[in-house]
Scaffold this motif. Sequence first.
Motif, PDB file in Angstrom:
ATOM      1  N   ARG A 150     -32.111  16.731 -12.445  1.00  0.00           N
ATOM      2  CA  ARG A 150     -32.459  16.015 -13.690  1.00  0.00           C
ATOM      3  C   ARG A 150     -32.872  14.567 -13.435  1.00  0.00           C
ATOM      4  O   ARG A 150     -33.614  13.987 -14.220  1.00  0.00           O
ATOM      5  N   HIS A 151     -32.351  13.977 -12.354  1.00  0.00           N
ATOM      6  CA  HIS A 151     -32.546  12.542 -12.150  1.00  0.00           C
ATOM      7  C   HIS A 151     -33.487  12.214 -10.988  1.00  0.00           C
ATOM      8  O   HIS A 151     -33.618  11.043 -10.615  1.00  0.00           O
ATOM      9  N   GLY A 152     -34.110  13.225 -10.408  1.00  0.00           N
ATOM     10  CA  GLY A 152     -35.049  12.951  -9.306  1.00  0.00           C
ATOM     11  C   GLY A 152     -34.337  12.444  -8.062  1.00  0.00           C
ATOM     12  O   GLY A 152     -34.827  11.543  -7.377  1.00  0.00           O
ATOM     13  N   SER A 153     -33.178  13.032  -7.777  1.00  0.00           N
ATOM     14  CA  SER A 153     -32.422  12.653  -6.576  1.00  0.00           C
ATOM     15  C   SER A 153     -32.081  13.925  -5.811  1.00  0.00           C
ATOM     16  O   SER A 153     -32.509  15.015  -6.193  1.00  0.00           O
ATOM     17  N   GLY A 157     -28.350  -4.593  -4.063  1.00  0.00           N
ATOM     18  CA  GLY A 157     -29.065  -5.032  -5.260  1.00  0.00           C
ATOM     19  C   GLY A 157     -29.557  -3.877  -6.107  1.00  0.00           C
ATOM     20  O   GLY A 157     -30.262  -4.056  -7.102  1.00  0.00           O
ATOM     21  N   ARG A 158     -29.190  -2.658  -5.725  1.00  0.00           N
ATOM     22  CA  ARG A 158     -29.588  -1.464  -6.476  1.00  0.00           C
ATOM     23  C   ARG A 158     -28.783  -0.281  -5.959  1.00  0.00           C
ATOM     24  O   ARG A 158     -28.204  -0.363  -4.856  1.00  0.00           O
ATOM     25  N   VAL A 159     -28.738   0.771  -6.737  1.00  0.00           N
ATOM     26  CA  VAL A 159     -28.185   2.041  -6.251  1.00  0.00           C
ATOM     27  C   VAL A 159     -29.332   3.020  -6.013  1.00  0.00           C
ATOM     28  O   VAL A 159     -29.283   3.847  -5.092  1.00  0.00           O
ATOM     29  N   GLU A 160     -30.357   2.914  -6.818  1.00  0.00           N
ATOM     30  CA  GLU A 160     -31.486   3.840  -6.741  1.00  0.00           C
ATOM     31  C   GLU A 160     -32.072   3.863  -5.320  1.00  0.00           C
ATOM     32  O   GLU A 160     -32.113   2.820  -4.641  1.00  0.00           O
ATOM     33  N   GLY A 179     -33.825   8.881  -6.963  1.00  0.00           N
ATOM     34  CA  GLY A 179     -34.275   8.625  -5.596  1.00  0.00           C
ATOM     35  C   GLY A 179     -33.171   8.608  -4.564  1.00  0.00           C
ATOM     36  O   GLY A 179     -33.438   8.450  -3.369  1.00  0.00           O
ATOM     37  N   THR A 180     -31.919   8.786  -4.984  1.00  0.00           N
ATOM     38  CA  THR A 180     -30.826   8.790  -4.003  1.00  0.00           C
ATOM     39  C   THR A 180     -30.757  10.143  -3.302  1.00  0.00           C
ATOM     40  O   THR A 180     -31.241  11.153  -3.812  1.00  0.00           O
ATOM     41  N   HIS A 181     -30.140  10.135  -2.131  1.00  0.00           N
ATOM     42  CA  HIS A 181     -29.823  11.382  -1.436  1.00  0.00           C
ATOM     43  C   HIS A 181     -28.397  11.279  -0.921  1.00  0.00           C
ATOM     44  O   HIS A 181     -28.089  10.391  -0.116  1.00  0.00           O
TER      45      HIS A 181
END
Length: 303
Positions: free
Chosen positions: A198-201, A142-145, A171-173
């Motif tokens: 840049r995206h906080g991942s 339901g999300r990728v984040e 938030g991904t790693h």
Amino acid sequence: MHIISLRDLSDSDLRAIVHRGAAFAADRTDHDEPLRGRIVGVYFSRTSTRTRTAFTTGALRLGAKVIAYGPGDLQTNTGETLQDTARVFGGMLDALVIRTAGSPDDMRTFAAHCGAVVNAMSADEHPTQALADLTTLQVHFGRVEDLRVVYVGEGNNTAAALALALPRFAGTHLDLRTPAGYGLDPALLAEAAALADRHGSRISERHDLTDLPQDADVVYTTRWQTTGTSKPDPDWRTVFAPFQVNAALMDTFPKAVFLHDLPAHRGEDVTADVLEGPRSIAFTQARHKLHSAMAVLEWCLPR
Ligand code: CP
């Protein structure tokens, strides 16, 4: 509009295609044949089961007509240049979906003359695979984040595409575990790290299987011989052997699902019990290649 590399997509384009792919997964008939009246060329100079079928059936489902070219079909085999081939295609086709063993520069040659060119896999990047992978994550979670993906295996064109796509979701790693000597291209890894900043991942790469994150959401592997090509080192299988995804490795990740871009070689990159086991969504992922291809074609050929 072209997708030769994921670099061709803005962040909002990337999200839109992933969400549209997920919508097609929910109902692949929910459209009004937006490609009706268009002609899509599908040129694969290398073998393919999934990608070729996904783009062919996707184009047909969206109302287009399709011309398929195999490796022996074009006059490039008798010496005609890619430039001349591209000029001819550009005068007749609305879009070209292409898989080659060559560089993206070959695809840019086609893009100079054709209105829409889609990279269906080149030596350095498999962008539509990453789009299908993210569509699979979007549908399943339901999300990728915020997802944590452990990629185990060669830093090949599938890994490169994932590295250019996943870090653009906050938030991904992406935790890559690649055999020494078979990692991601360092320049691409640096580019992906800048995207992550840049995206906080996060993106990281190691050449061992220690300190694995037990809270991983996804374990992902690919076949060891991408496109069936062999490796110069005669002992490469010894180097790859510890990176097999088997039940013992999956036990490290109690909540993770298993992804594989396929084709799989049971007993090499993955054991049969993992591929066929309850945590494997690899064949669902393959099915989402169709839904993602439909989203790609719709994006490349707007009305
Ligand atoms: N994953 C993938 O690209 O499969 P094919 O080579 O069968 O298209």
